[in-house]
Enzyme design. Structure first.
Site, PDB file in Angstrom:
ATOM      1  N   GLY A  43      25.588  20.834  -0.067  1.00 27.70           N
ATOM      2  CA  GLY A  43      24.568  20.352  -0.983  1.00 27.70           C
ATOM      3  C   GLY A  43      24.635  21.146  -2.270  1.00 27.70           C
ATOM      4  N   CYS A  70      23.650  29.718   0.601  1.00 21.99           N
ATOM      5  CA  CYS A  70      23.357  29.065  -0.671  1.00 21.99           C
ATOM      6  C   CYS A  70      24.488  29.369  -1.637  1.00 21.99           C
ATOM      7  CB  CYS A  70      22.024  29.567  -1.225  1.00 21.99           C
ATOM      8  SG  CYS A  70      21.563  28.803  -2.799  1.00 21.99           S
ATOM      9  N   HIS A  92      16.298  22.327   1.599  1.00 20.77           N
ATOM     10  CA  HIS A  92      16.932  23.424   0.863  1.00 20.77           C
ATOM     11  C   HIS A  92      17.173  23.009  -0.595  1.00 20.77           C
ATOM     12  CE1 HIS A  92      19.827  26.891   0.507  1.00 20.77           C
ATOM     13  NE2 HIS A  92      20.240  26.112  -0.481  1.00 20.77           N
TER      14      HIS A  92
END
Length: 169
Positions: free
Chosen positions: A45, A93, A135
């Site tokens: 993502g 992340c 997220h």
């Protein structure tokens, strides 16, 4: 298409609430570049603020590492509902490379958004897709995984994260 530089924590843009994508705004190139950047990173993502664009837009593909690519574009998403049931899962992340944290999130979400062709979509997601959506949605609201941690866990994650000096803002 081109690769975009990924903004690293603690850049202020990652703590900024993003503006909606305007109805007449052309984000076609941005979407293509974000997908190319996400796959190259390699991530599952990527939100627009992670590439320095403060718009409510993210891309994701929770399946591609296990098979064929199945990209999803969410423009101006709204989480309409979150399950009461939560689960703790490990999250990395792209903006905080080298650090994974345990984050508790609802196991299901119901989302409304516009796709890349600006068609309205609405769907319930569960499992890893629900985690990924939450997220990336956090990024649109100026939040990162560190913001979900207890003070003790946050201190440990901060100590583990060693960005280059030129990424500090």
């Amino acid at each position: 298409m081109s690769l975009l530089p990924i903004v690293l924590w603690p850049d202020r843009r990652l703590s900024t609430i993003c503006r909606p994508v305007d109805a007449d705004e052309d984000v076609t190139t941005l979407i293509a570049d974000m997908l190319e950047t996400m796959y190259d990173a390699p991530g599952r993502g990527l939100a627009a603020p992670q590439v320095g664009v403060l718009k409510r837009l993210f891309v994701m593909d929770v399946d591609w590492k296990d098979g064929a690519r199945n990209p999803v574009v969410m423009m101006n998403p709204q989480i309409l509902w979150r399950a009461e049931e939560t689960a703790v899962g490990e999250e990395g992340c792209l903006s905080i490379p080298g650090v994974s944290t345990e984050v508790s999130r609802p196991t299901r979400v119901h989302v409304r958004w516009l796709d890349a062709e600006r068609q309205p979509c609405e769907q319930e997601f569960d499992g890893f897709a629900a985690r990924c959506i939450q997220h990336e949605y956090d990024h649109l609201d100026g939040r990162v995984t560190f913001d979900h941690l207890s003070p003790q866990a946050r201190a440990a994650a901060d100590a583990q994260y060693q960005p280059d000096e030129d990424t500090r803002s």
